[in-house]
Design a protein around this motif. Structure first.
Motif, PDB file in Angstrom:
ATOM      1  N   TRP A   1      24.822  18.016  26.246  1.00  0.00           N
ATOM      2  CA  TRP A   1      25.938  19.078  25.591  1.00  0.00           C
ATOM      3  C   TRP A   1      27.103  19.248  26.324  1.00  0.00           C
TER       4      TRP A   1
ATOM      5  N   ASN B   1      20.563  34.726  30.636  1.00  0.00           N
ATOM      6  CA  ASN B   1      21.775  34.093  29.566  1.00  0.00           C
ATOM      7  C   ASN B   1      22.591  34.903  28.875  1.00  0.00           C
TER       8      ASN B   1
ATOM      9  N   ASP C   1      19.470  26.716  20.881  1.00  0.00           N
ATOM     10  CA  ASP C   1      19.579  28.142  21.664  1.00  0.00           C
ATOM     11  C   ASP C   1      21.028  28.542  21.801  1.00  0.00           C
TER      12      ASP C   1
ATOM     13  N   THR D   1      18.209  30.769  30.761  1.00  0.00           N
ATOM     14  CA  THR D   1      17.999  29.255  30.982  1.00  0.00           C
ATOM     15  C   THR D   1      17.233  28.595  31.800  1.00  0.00           C
TER      16      THR D   1
ATOM     17  N   CYS E   1      15.027  28.766  27.619  1.00  0.00           N
ATOM     18  CA  CYS E   1      15.580  27.172  26.866  1.00  0.00           C
ATOM     19  C   CYS E   1      16.148  26.520  27.850  1.00  0.00           C
ATOM     20  N   GLY E   2      16.076  25.197  27.945  1.00  0.00           N
ATOM     21  CA  GLY E   2      16.841  24.173  28.843  1.00  0.00           C
ATOM     22  C   GLY E   2      16.988  22.996  28.192  1.00  0.00           C
ATOM     23  N   GLY E   3      18.105  22.559  28.078  1.00  0.00           N
ATOM     24  CA  GLY E   3      18.224  20.793  27.921  1.00  0.00           C
ATOM     25  C   GLY E   3      18.225  20.323  29.294  1.00  0.00           C
TER      26      GLY E   3
ATOM     27  N   MET F   1      18.793  17.148  22.398  1.00  0.00           N
ATOM     28  CA  MET F   1      19.453  18.293  22.164  1.00  0.00           C
ATOM     29  C   MET F   1      20.231  18.149  20.722  1.00  0.00           C
TER      30      MET F   1
ATOM     31  N   ARG G   1      16.224  25.405  34.131  1.00  0.00           N
ATOM     32  CA  ARG G   1      16.724  24.157  34.769  1.00  0.00           C
ATOM     33  C   ARG G   1      15.593  23.671  35.686  1.00  0.00           C
TER      34      ARG G   1
HETATM   35  N1  LIG Z   1      20.264  27.451  27.374  1.00  0.00           N
HETATM   36  C1  LIG Z   1      19.926  26.082  27.383  1.00  0.00           C
HETATM   37  C2  LIG Z   1      20.152  25.352  25.991  1.00  0.00           C
HETATM   38  C3  LIG Z   1      21.725  25.495  25.668  1.00  0.00           C
HETATM   39  C4  LIG Z   1      21.782  24.764  24.502  1.00  0.00           C
HETATM   40  C5  LIG Z   1      23.247  24.892  24.035  1.00  0.00           C
HETATM   41  N2  LIG Z   1      23.393  25.960  23.418  1.00  0.00           N
HETATM   42  C6  LIG Z   1      20.491  25.172  28.325  1.00  0.00           C
HETATM   43  O1  LIG Z   1      21.733  25.682  28.793  1.00  0.00           O
HETATM   44  O2  LIG Z   1      20.281  24.369  28.569  1.00  0.00           O
END
Ligand SMILES: N[C@@H](CCCC[NH3+])C(=O)O
Ligand SMILES: NC(=O)C1=CN([C@@H]2O[C@H](COP(=O)(O)OP(=O)(O)OC[C@H]3O[C@@H](n4cnc5c(N)ncnc54)[C@H](OP(=O)(O)O)[C@@H]3O)[C@@H](O)[C@H]2O)C=CC1
Ligand SMILES: O=C(O)CCC(=O)C(=O)O
Length: 562
Positions: free
Chosen positions: A288, A338, A240, A360, A269-271, A506, A362
């Motif tokens: 990341w 985002n 993402d 994003t 999307c979320g990590g 990730m 969380r």
């Molecule tokens: N937007 C998501 C995925 C980001 C991945 C890195 N671009 C996040 O911040 O967790």
């Protein structure tokens, strides 16, 4: 030599024809002397002589100031000529060392023969699967570059056909050019701010480039020069951005094929840490670039909702626009917008959509705790001389006093009270600030900015421990109006877990698409010139298929209404 000779047996003979080493000094071969303990065996006279010669210069060396440029030092010619490096650079007399190094590296690269050479810049969180995937092809040779020698050496040991190279890409632009030129492709996994510098070198040397990062305005400026030089620059090729675009486009293209229209697109999307490892006030761990994660919280954002453009100012307001997300009901999630989602309407070909939003995810509680950091001025990327390498050490408590403009002699109780006011008298935010030691005496890491220091500090507290794993969750909700008048509500879910003590989710979901795209560029499967992102079927089709083989699966569901 397989072993060193010794003081007692200082010589051996190597017979290269027979490839044997023997102790006798008679017969055929080369007489070798390779004693590895010479310094300890210097005669006392030599040591004394050297000491006597050195002694007159000791005082001026001791009195020197290593932070001063060499030409500002008052050195005698003997000492000046003995300084090999000063202020991070080789001194003029020793510049030849750089040339020697380059010719050695060049010779090393040349031994790679007729194979394809890929330069991988950066060895951070997501690099592993990129190198792992690319080196499955025995005809690919990788040069892995990063700042810290140990990190690249580790990669080179772990993967076949990988040569390590430690250098600061931004400090040695000339060297970067000469290295880029020797490769068939560059994959940049550096912090995103470095990509334009790398891209300019690639364009100049006509070497294709792949990154996982957004095409920022400074990358987009390179469109014409990349096209003119016939260079392919692939961006937004991670998770993402990356897999989100590909899953969206696959859905949009299928909708168009049946004459349907896309009315809305919402992608989050979320990590995240796997739920069992979310036990900290931010409910977060880094999978990341920590600096990237923190800076994203102060970005401005724009999206389209029911035909209205919503703008969110930079500086942390998006943390106030947080909403509860129920897309995975078993997870306690929140979401915030985002960046600028509206700019994808045209490239996605969904200009008529009334809703277009990327966001994003969380765990609930992240945005509130993070907004406390923003209010204290901790998410600030401006240069901060107080934290420079040669500045006196400061503690987190002293830094907070500096940011809040109160004397550092203020009592601990009073500082806490001022902080409490500043964060809107929120108890859980105060707890979070204390939990992370931000009112304590621990020294602040050296950094260019306050947010840089916070990223280093949080990274130490919020990294995945042995046996812990992360997850990524992505959810795309798409409204599709069919020619029959029916509205299809389609959702696509992508959930991937990290491998315990292996690659993180990730790293897999960013690294594999990047690596697959890199291979496609190398093999001519992606051949568009200029800037390319994965929006066309010839790119997303093979990649979505190939990531499945790497364990990245998604599923979709549709419901229909009139
Ligand atoms: N937007 C998501 C995925 C980001 C991945 C890195 N671009 C996040 O911040 O967790
Ligand atoms: N599209 C997507 O979904 C995603 C995109 N990304 C992007 O991918 C890229 C890589 O991400 P990630 O691995 O998490 O990032 P990291 O911050 O973990 O890694 C960056 C790497 O670059 C090295 N580096 C930094 N500056 C220099 C320099 N001047 N010279 C040489 N090496 C340097 C770092 O070395 P050191 O460790 O010594 O500082 C580190 O090895 C980033 O641009 C990130 O934004 C990341 C995740 C998801
Ligand atoms: O690499 C970038 O463009 C920034 C990191 C990223 O992908 C993001 O902010 O989600």
């Amino acid at each position: 030599m397989t072993e060193c000779t010794t003081i007692d047996m200082p010589f051996c003979m190597y017979d290269a024809d027979q490839h044997i080493i023997h102790d006798s000094v008679e017969g055929n071969g080369i007489l070798m002397c390779s004693i590895d303990n010479l310094p300890a065996q210097l005669p006392i006279e030599a040591t004394e002589y050297f000491g006597d010669m050195l002694f007159p210069y000791i005082e001026e060396m001791l009195m020197s100031d290593a932070t001063k440029p060499l030409d500002k030092e008052n050195f005698s010619p003997v000492v000046r000529d003995a300084v090999i490096a000063s202020n991070s650079s080789l001194t003029p007399k020793y510049k030849y060392i750089q040339k020697l190094r380059e010719s050695r590296e060049y010779a090393q690269l040349m031994t790679m023969g007729a194979k394809k050479r890929i330069l991988v810049l950066g060895s951070g969180y997501v690099s592993g699967p990129v190198i792992s995937y690319l080196t499955r092809d025995p005809n690919v040779e990788i040069t892995a570059v990063s700042m810290i020698k140990d990190q690249v050496d580790h990669l080179a040991k772990k993967y076949n056909n990988t040569t390590p190279l430690a250098m600061d890409v931004l400090k040695s632009e000339e060297k970067l050019s000469s290295i880029v030129k020797k490769h068939d492709l560059v994959v940049s996994l550096l912090p995103y701010s470095a990509h334009p510098i790398v891209a300019r070198k690639c364009i100049k040397e006509k070497v294709n480039l792949v990154t996982a990062s957004y095409l920022t305005p400074s990358m987009k400026e390179l469109q014409q020069s990349a096209e003119d030089s016939g260079t392919t620059i692939v961006g937004e090729m991670g998770l993402d951005p990356g897999l989100d675009h590909m899953l969206a486009m696959e859905c949009f293209d299928k909708a168009k094929d049946v004459g349907a229209t896309v009315e809305s697109y919402i992608s989050f999307c979320g990590g995240l840490p796997a739920p069992e490892y979310s036990d900290n006030p931010l409910r977060y761990k880094f999978s990341w670039s920590p600096l990237g994660v923190l800076l994203n919280t102060i970005q401005p954002a724009t999206y389209l909702k029911n035909g209205e453009v919503v703008n969110i100012a930079a500086g942390g307001s998006l943390l106030e626009s947080v909403t509860i997300m129920d897309c995975f009901p078993g997870l306690n999630l929140e979401g915030f917008p985002n960046r600028d989602s509206t700019k994808y309407a045209e490239p996605y070909g969904i200009q008529s959509a009334h809703t277009l939003m990327r966001g994003t995810l969380r765990y609930k509680g992240f945005a509130k705790a993070m907004s406390g950091f923003v209010k204290l001025g901790l998410i600030n990327a401006d240069p901060c001389p107080l934290l420079a390498v040669n500045a006196p050490a400061v503690s987190w408590r002293e830094l907070i006093c500096h940011l809040l403009k109160v004397p550092s002699s203020t009592s601990a109780g009073h500082i806490k009270e001022i902080v409490y006011d500043k964060i809107g008298r929120d108890d859980s935010n105060l707890e979070a600030i204390e939990w992370f030691g931000l009112l304590g005496e621990e020294p602040v890491p050296v950094a260019e900015s306050v947010v840089g220091a916070l990223a280093k500090h949080l990274e130490m507290m919020l990294s995945f421990g042995p046996g812990e794993r992360d997850m990524i969750v992505m959810r795309n909700d798409i409204g599709i109006r069919h020619p029959s008048g029916h509205l299809e509500a389609k959702n696509i879910s992508l959930v991937v877990y990290g491998d315990v003590n292996g690659y993180s989710a990730m790293a897999k979901t960013v690294g594999y698409p990047t690596a697959i795209a890199a291979k496609m560029v190398l093999d001519g499967e992606i051949d568009g010139k200029g800037l390319v992102i994965p929006l066309t079927k010839n790119i997303y089709g093979p990649i979505l298929e190939r990531v499945k083989k790497e364990g990245i699966f998604y599923n979709s569901k549709s419901t229909f209404s009139l």
